[in-house]
Structures are given as C-alpha cells and as structure tokens.
Enzyme design. Structure first.
Site, PDB file in Angstrom:
ATOM      1  N   ASN A  12       0.867  -1.176   0.000  1.00 50.35           N
ATOM      2  CA  ASN A  12       0.000   0.000   0.000  1.00 50.35           C
ATOM      3  C   ASN A  12       0.906   1.231   0.000  1.00 50.35           C
ATOM      4  O   ASN A  12       1.523   1.543   1.013  1.00 50.35           O
ATOM      5  CB  ASN A  12      -0.887  -0.023   1.257  1.00 50.35           C
ATOM      6  CG  ASN A  12      -1.713   1.238   1.403  1.00 50.35           C
ATOM      7  OD1 ASN A  12      -1.796   2.046   0.478  1.00 50.35           O
ATOM      8  ND2 ASN A  12      -2.326   1.419   2.569  1.00 50.35           N
ATOM      9  N   LYS A  14      -0.004   4.268  -0.358  1.00 52.37           N
ATOM     10  CA  LYS A  14      -0.684   5.443   0.212  1.00 52.37           C
ATOM     11  C   LYS A  14      -0.504   6.659  -0.705  1.00 52.37           C
ATOM     12  O   LYS A  14      -0.483   6.510  -1.916  1.00 52.37           O
ATOM     13  CB  LYS A  14      -0.174   5.712   1.631  1.00 52.37           C
ATOM     14  CG  LYS A  14      -0.221   4.463   2.504  1.00 52.37           C
ATOM     15  CD  LYS A  14       0.013   4.747   3.947  1.00 52.37           C
ATOM     16  CE  LYS A  14       0.049   3.425   4.705  1.00 52.37           C
ATOM     17  NZ  LYS A  14      -0.054   3.596   6.143  1.00 52.37           N
ATOM     18  N   HIS A 101      -9.757   1.010   4.685  1.00 55.70           N
ATOM     19  CA  HIS A 101      -8.480   1.174   5.395  1.00 55.70           C
ATOM     20  C   HIS A 101      -8.706   2.133   6.577  1.00 55.70           C
ATOM     21  O   HIS A 101      -9.469   3.090   6.467  1.00 55.70           O
ATOM     22  CB  HIS A 101      -7.434   1.737   4.431  1.00 55.70           C
ATOM     23  CG  HIS A 101      -6.050   1.714   4.999  1.00 55.70           C
ATOM     24  ND1 HIS A 101      -5.612   2.650   5.902  1.00 55.70           N
ATOM     25  CD2 HIS A 101      -5.025   0.844   4.827  1.00 55.70           C
ATOM     26  CE1 HIS A 101      -4.357   2.363   6.250  1.00 55.70           C
ATOM     27  NE2 HIS A 101      -3.981   1.269   5.615  1.00 55.70           N
ATOM     28  N   GLU A 103      -7.062   4.517   7.708  1.00 56.00           N
ATOM     29  CA  GLU A 103      -6.823   5.939   7.430  1.00 56.00           C
ATOM     30  C   GLU A 103      -8.034   6.551   6.732  1.00 56.00           C
ATOM     31  O   GLU A 103      -8.340   7.721   6.925  1.00 56.00           O
ATOM     32  CB  GLU A 103      -5.543   6.105   6.597  1.00 56.00           C
ATOM     33  CG  GLU A 103      -4.314   5.838   7.453  1.00 56.00           C
ATOM     34  CD  GLU A 103      -3.083   5.393   6.690  1.00 56.00           C
ATOM     35  OE1 GLU A 103      -3.070   5.462   5.451  1.00 56.00           O
ATOM     36  OE2 GLU A 103      -2.133   4.938   7.356  1.00 56.00           O
ATOM     37  N   GLU A 173      -5.716  -5.047  10.501  1.00 52.52           N
ATOM     38  CA  GLU A 173      -4.712  -4.007  10.687  1.00 52.52           C
ATOM     39  C   GLU A 173      -5.021  -3.247  11.970  1.00 52.52           C
ATOM     40  O   GLU A 173      -5.814  -2.296  11.948  1.00 52.52           O
ATOM     41  CB  GLU A 173      -4.748  -3.035   9.504  1.00 52.52           C
ATOM     42  CG  GLU A 173      -4.413  -3.671   8.179  1.00 52.52           C
ATOM     43  CD  GLU A 173      -3.771  -2.657   7.249  1.00 52.52           C
ATOM     44  OE1 GLU A 173      -2.672  -2.938   6.778  1.00 52.52           O
ATOM     45  OE2 GLU A 173      -4.356  -1.584   7.037  1.00 52.52           O
ATOM     46  N   GLY A 179       2.131   2.105  10.836  1.00 53.89           N
ATOM     47  CA  GLY A 179       3.093   3.198  10.710  1.00 53.89           C
ATOM     48  C   GLY A 179       3.762   3.588  12.015  1.00 53.89           C
ATOM     49  O   GLY A 179       4.434   4.615  12.088  1.00 53.89           O
ATOM     50  N   SER A 219       3.144  -2.316  10.437  1.00 52.88           N
ATOM     51  CA  SER A 219       4.603  -2.345  10.646  1.00 52.88           C
ATOM     52  C   SER A 219       5.235  -3.688  10.287  1.00 52.88           C
ATOM     53  O   SER A 219       6.156  -4.144  10.971  1.00 52.88           O
ATOM     54  CB  SER A 219       4.942  -1.920  12.080  1.00 52.88           C
ATOM     55  OG  SER A 219       4.509  -0.585  12.301  1.00 52.88           O
TER      56      SER A 219
HETATM   57  C1  PEP Z   1      -1.004   0.063   6.002  1.00 52.71           C
HETATM   58  O1  PEP Z   1      -1.125   1.250   5.813  1.00 52.71           O
HETATM   59  O2  PEP Z   1      -1.816  -0.716   5.488  1.00 52.71           O
HETATM   60  C2  PEP Z   1       0.102  -0.408   6.833  1.00 52.71           C
HETATM   61  C3  PEP Z   1       0.057  -1.597   7.303  1.00 52.71           C
HETATM   62  O3  PEP Z   1       1.133   0.499   7.073  1.00 52.71           O
HETATM   63  P1  PEP Z   1       2.552   0.181   7.779  1.00 52.71           P
HETATM   64  O4  PEP Z   1       3.081  -1.092   7.168  1.00 52.71           O
HETATM   65  O5  PEP Z   1       3.393   1.371   7.453  1.00 52.71           O
HETATM   66  O6  PEP Z   1       2.289   0.021   9.241  1.00 52.71           O
END
Ligand code: PEP
Length: 256
Positions: A12, A14, A101, A103, A173, A179, A219
């Site tokens: 992803n 973003k 997601h 976000e 998630e 992040g 992460s």
């Molecule tokens: C994501 O945005 O789906 C995600 C898992 O981000 P990160 O790997 O940076 O935690």
C-alpha cells in the site's frame, strides 16, 4: 499460513510517489521478483496512488505482480467530484481493491455503511476486495478489540449473501500498529485472525472461512514477516512503509 491458502503480499503506497517514482519502483520490483520462486507460490500486488495506476500496471504487466486500488466510490459513475469507480480501477488494470483502510475511516469519515456499499460495488465486478478491519489502541486497552472487529465485519458484510463472498480477502490491521513500528506480536495477530475466521464460519460457512485469506498489516518489515507468516491463520501481509522501497518489499515477498 496454511498450505490450502495461497498467501497474498500487498503493498500500500498510500499518498506517496509521483508517476515517475512509482514507475521506477515498479521496474525495480519486477527486476527483483520476476522469474523467481516467490511469484509461483504467492500472490503479490501493489496499490499505488490513482495517478500512477496505469503506469505501474504497464510496467508490471506480464510479470505476475498485480495492481490494486486504495479506495473507490460505490456508484458506477456520476456527479461525484474527486471519486473514482470500481470500473475505472478495472480500466487501469487493477485486479484488487482495498476497502475501509483505517486511514480512510479516521480521516475521511468512512463508516461501516459506506464500506459496505463499496464492498457490494466491488463484488459486482471481477475485482477482489481486501476488506480492512482493526481496533484502535484505546479499544484494545478497554478489552473491546474483538467486539470492534466483529462489528466492522458485520457492518461491511450487511446485506451480502454468503454465496457471493467466495473471493473476499480480509486484512487485520490494528490501528496502533500502522506506521508506528509497533507490530502486533505473532500471537496476538494469529489469535485475532482465528476470531475473524470463526466469525466468517458462523456468518458464511466453514468452507468459506477455511478458504478465506486473512492478511496482517501493521509495521510488517523484512525482519518480522517470516515469523508472522509462520502462524496458521496468517495468510499474507498488507505492507505500508516497508513497501515503498522495492528491495525491502521484495524481501517481505520472499519471506521464509
Ligand atoms: C497500512 O497502511 O496498510 C500499513 C500496514 O502500514 P505500515 O506497514 O506502514 O504500518
């Protein structure tokens, strides 16, 4: 990871990368993975910003690495300034679409109801939906993680016949792990994935639940991917930060 389910490793990107940066990363990724063993046994996809979808699809076509959208609108077309439809994602070469997601839920006010509309739109096309669910830190700390995730699942799947959910992919998630560098431990992730699978078995069928890929996101890095993927109920990863660099993402794809 169970041998009956083919893992999915999804990037992803973003709101990062111009078209030329996205193209360059895709070229490197293709060079690193094309012809290697990982693409035989794993599904790999990249979700760039909308502006770079067509360019990344062009670079990756024929490589076995697929392209996905990060979001979509539920209508086919219309006066919805700033939005794009499932058909438009398909037109850019997408095979997958991320939905709900955290976000999008947090900053763009997506609700279970709008996620559900998007899911139904995707299910009426050949796109494969990747439905994101996950609890916040305060929800986990107050012991509500399970209830929140089950609520997100039942909200998103509302009104959808179990028979239409064969291709569904779920991504767990936890918001506190996205992040932040704070990965859920493999034990926590596997336990929540087990809860999601049990919920799907009750809502749809044991066969559907056993076949559904449940990805972990939050992460994920080259250093922790293998241990996460070794767990029975973890069928792949949705990767944000560590997917922006082709070498780092290719090492996650090639987890052992
Ligand atoms: C994501 O945005 O789906 C995600 C898992 O981000 P990160 O790997 O940076 O935690």
């Amino acid at each position: 990871m169970s041998h009956q389910r083919k893992p999915i490793i999804a990037a992803n990107w973003k709101m990062f990368k111009t078209v030329s940066e996205a193209r360059e990363t895709a070229v490197r990724l293709k060079a690193l993975l094309d012809g290697g063993p990982a693409l035989q046994s794993r599904e790999v996809l990249v979700c760039p910003a909308f502006t770079a979808l067509a360019a990344v699809h062009e670079v990756l076509s024929g490589s076995g690495i697929q392209v996905g959208g990060q979001n979509l609108h539920w209508e086919d077309e219309g006066a919805f300034t700033g939005e794009i439809s499932a058909g438009m994602l398909l037109d850019c070469g997408c095979r997958y679409a991320l939905l709900g997601h955290s976000e999008r839920r947090q900053y763009f006010f997506e609700t279970d109801e709008t996620v559900s509309r998007k899911l139904r739109a995707v299910l009426s096309t050949p796109l494969i939906p990747i439905l994101c669910v996950g609890e916040s830190l305060s929800q986990r700390e107050s012991g509500r993680a399970e209830e929140v995730i089950q609520g997100q699942l039942s909200g998103a799947l509302a009104g959808v016949e179990a028979s239409g959910l064969g291709g569904l992919v779920v991504a767990y998630e936890p918001v506190w792990a996205i992040g932040t560098g704070m990965t859920a431990t493999p034990d926590i992730a596997d336990q929540v994935h087990g809860i999601i699978r049990e919920w799907l078995a009750r809502r749809c069928s044991a066969d559907m639940a056993a076949a559904t890929r449940i990805l972990y996101g939050g992460s994920v890095k080259p250093a922790n991917a293998g241990e996460l993927m070794s767990r029975e109920n973890i069928d792949g990863a949705l990767v944000g930060g560590a997917s922006l660099d082709a070498e780092s993402f290719s090492r996650i794809v090639e987890f052992k």
